[in-house]
Design an enzyme around this catalytic site. Structure first.
Site, short mmCIF file in Angstrom:
data_model
loop_
_atom_site.label_atom_id
_atom_site.label_comp_id
_atom_site.label_asym_id
_atom_site.label_seq_id
_atom_site.Cartn_x
_atom_site.Cartn_y
_atom_site.Cartn_z
N ARG A 239 0.85 -1.19 0.00
CA ARG A 239 0.00 0.00 0.00
C ARG A 239 0.89 1.24 0.00
O ARG A 239 1.92 1.27 0.66
CB ARG A 239 -0.92 0.02 1.23
N SER B 130 0.71 5.90 -0.82
CA SER B 130 -0.15 7.06 -0.64
C SER B 130 -1.19 7.17 -1.73
O SER B 130 -2.27 7.72 -1.53
CB SER B 130 0.71 8.33 -0.60
N TYR B 131 -0.89 6.62 -2.92
CA TYR B 131 -1.82 6.72 -4.04
C TYR B 131 -2.47 5.39 -4.40
O TYR B 131 -3.52 5.37 -5.02
CB TYR B 131 -1.09 7.24 -5.29
N VAL C 26 -1.70 -2.45 -3.66
CA VAL C 26 -1.20 -3.53 -4.51
C VAL C 26 -1.76 -4.85 -4.01
O VAL C 26 -1.67 -5.17 -2.81
CB VAL C 26 0.35 -3.57 -4.51
N ASP D 176 13.52 7.03 -7.66
CA ASP D 176 12.91 6.51 -6.42
C ASP D 176 13.54 5.19 -6.00
O ASP D 176 12.86 4.26 -5.56
CB ASP D 176 11.41 6.35 -6.58
N LYS E 217 15.16 2.81 -3.56
CA LYS E 217 15.19 2.62 -2.11
C LYS E 217 14.93 1.15 -1.82
O LYS E 217 14.54 0.38 -2.72
CB LYS E 217 14.14 3.49 -1.42
N ASN F 159 11.68 -0.57 -2.95
CA ASN F 159 11.43 -0.75 -4.38
C ASN F 159 12.37 -1.76 -5.04
O ASN F 159 12.36 -1.90 -6.26
CB ASN F 159 11.52 0.59 -5.11
#
Length: 526
Positions: free
Chosen positions: A193, A195-196, A199, A309, A311, A314
């Site tokens: 999950r 902010s937008y 999954v 992005d 990190k 990911n």
């Protein structure tokens, strides 16, 4: 007997169990004594003594870039209807976000004209400029009177939208264009999950194949920039389908309320999940992951994509132990060699100094993030950790973190080898021109670095090198490597709200549907 149990419980209470189960053998067995912290916080919600907060998940964000001129606060916008510049009166047109809109008085101007605006912002909404067509089909500009002053009208050159009509699924997705729909999939479990988006793990009913499904509510991405980012993510997913270390796309479809990305399901969990249990990795393991990540980033860079992005969250591990990068929502595409961009975005702990300084940047920011991630793998903590920051509210803010990234000298743990220290110093050079991977040799400088001397790059890219760690899996649906805070969630999509759907401009999402032809051909063989 009773006195024995009292003594036993008293002794147990004074030696709480560690947060990491050291009695369970793992592929990363080594001494955890320096990394463990007592699993008893001083108060509910407070960190444990010695706890490393940087290992927790943090979401990436885009900080909206605003331009202040003469009281106006301009923001880049994309215009679907005819719009005219309030300064030069010419039409604002082109691809992407062609002009600026004042978020207070709604004034529209070209990007090239925004610094020339002399009229101060009224801080009030003004009436729009009416665009009319004459008998020959040419547009004429008609000014409406201002709410603030009829004598000095201040135009908003954009026609107001028509009242939205209710949208039906059958109208949005005609059968001749729709390849997949929600009815084609069985929803199994929540696995992530953000902010937008949420999954899910899903199964394609026809083939019984398991996929991941990223679900985005349209109501959350109605801003012009958000819509652009969704389209960019789709394009990068399509591009990524051709690389072994990038999560590829199966298909896209939509309903009146949601967008759906059906992507590869990578079963081994992410590096964040494994790092929370192992704290730090042996150098051999970190080298393997850093090398595969380098190949994935190089692939994107060659195709004009800045990832932005990178990190632990990911970086996924597949069932064999190879990595796959996922989540392309922060990507910038269409970047040619020498091109730069300036969007202030990323996950705070991984943001490169040039972004914080407000400079134009290119692919260099990805190599900086790889340096931060490699440091975390080798040292078990962030290079920007601040001792006792949790006890000082002034040192526990994003602004203070950014100050540390810009000014603090990064200290390499003495326990690391000379080669590991060298590669970290190379990636974490605050000057992007001198950073490893950014010089004249570019990616070859990384390939030839002593830290990666043992890597057979061609074999690695073909996945012919055996990974140092293979996730423990009992089947293709085993979710043991996913955080229980996600997998314990109920699997359901909230019912649609007709009033919310009525406010969505469905034309913004035209052409979103997509099917990967390669995966389709494989499924036809089932």
């Amino acid at each position: 007997m009773r006195s024995f149990w009292i003594e036993f419980l008293t002794a147990a209470a004074s030696h709480p169990f560690p947060a990491i189960p050291g009695d369970i053998p793992t592929p990363y067995d080594f001494d955890h004594s320096e990394e463990l912290f007592p699993n008893v916080p001083a108060a509910p919600g407070m960190p444990c003594a010695g706890e490393d907060r940087s290992i927790y998940r943090r979401g990436a964000r885009r900080w909206r870039k605003l331009y202040r001129v003469n009281g106006h606060i301009f923001q880049a916008k994309r215009f679907n209807r005819r719009a005219f510049c309030a300064f030069c009166q010419d039409r604002i047109w082109g691809l992407g976000r062609q002009g600026f809109k004042c978020i207070q008085c709604k004034l529209l101007v070209h990007k090239k004209c925004h610094k020339l605006v002399q009229k101060p912002c009224s801080n009030e909404h003004v009436d729009p400029v009416e665009v009319k067509e004459d008998a020959n089909g040419e547009s004429t500009l008609g000014r409406a009177s201002s709410v603030r002053s009829r004598a000095e009208p201040e135009p908003l050159p954009e026609t107001p939208p028509a009242p939205p009509a209710p949208v039906r699924a059958e109208d949005l997705e005609p059968g001749s264009q729709r390849h997949y729909s929600l009815e084609d999939f069985e929803l199994i479990r929540v696995i992530g999950r953000g902010s937008y988006a949420k999954v899910l793990m899903v199964e394609l009913k026809r083939t019984k194949r398991v996929y991941a499904m990223k679900v985005i509510k349209k109501a959350l991405v109605t801003d012009d920039e958000d819509i652009d980012w969704v389209q960019t993510e789709k394009h990068v997913f399509e591009t990524a389908s051709n690389h072994p270390f990038l999560v590829g796309l199966h298909s896209c479809f939509q309903t009146p309320s949601r967008l759906f990305f059906v992507i590869e399901f990578v079963r081994g969990g992410d590096l964040m999940f494994h790092m929370q249990r192992q704290r730090r990795l042996p150098e051999e393991h970190a080298r393997f992951y850093a090398a595969e990540i380098s190949l994935a980033l190089h692939f994107l860079h060659e195709r004009g994509v800045i990832y932005r992005d990178l990190k632990l969250d990911n970086v996924l591990l597949d069932h064999e132990g190879h990595i796959k990068l996922t989540d392309y929502g922060m990507c910038k595409e269409g970047v040619r060699p020498g091109d730069t961009t300036s969007t202030f975005c990323g996950t705070p702990n991984y943001i490169a100094p040039e972004i914080l300084r407000g400079e134009e940047y290119g692919f260099s920011v990805d190599w900086w993030a790889l340096g931060v991630l490699t440091y975390e793998m080798l040292a078990g903590r962030s290079p920007f950790d601040i001792a006792q920051a949790a006890d000082n509210p002034d040192q526990n803010t994003e602004d203070y973190l950014f100050q540390v990234i810009l000014e603090k000298t990064i200290r390499i743990p003495r326990s690391l080898s000379v080669k590991a220290a060298s590669v970290l110093k190379g990636f974490l050079n605050k000057n992007p021109a001198e950073r490893l991977g950014c010089g004249e040799g570019a990616f070859l400088d990384i390939v030839n670095h002593p830290f990666f001397k043992s890597i057979e790059w061609e074999m690695l890219e073909q996945k012919q090198v055996v990974p140092p760690f293979k996730p423990r899996l009992e089947g293709e649906r085993d979710l043991a490597n996913f955080p229980p805070e996600f997998t314990d969630e109920p699997v359901h999509l909230t019912p649609d709200d007709d009033t919310v759907i009525a406010d969505i401009d469905q034309s913004e999402f035209e052409g979103f549907e997509y099917v990967n032809p390669l995966l389709m051909s494989l499924e036809d063989c089932v």
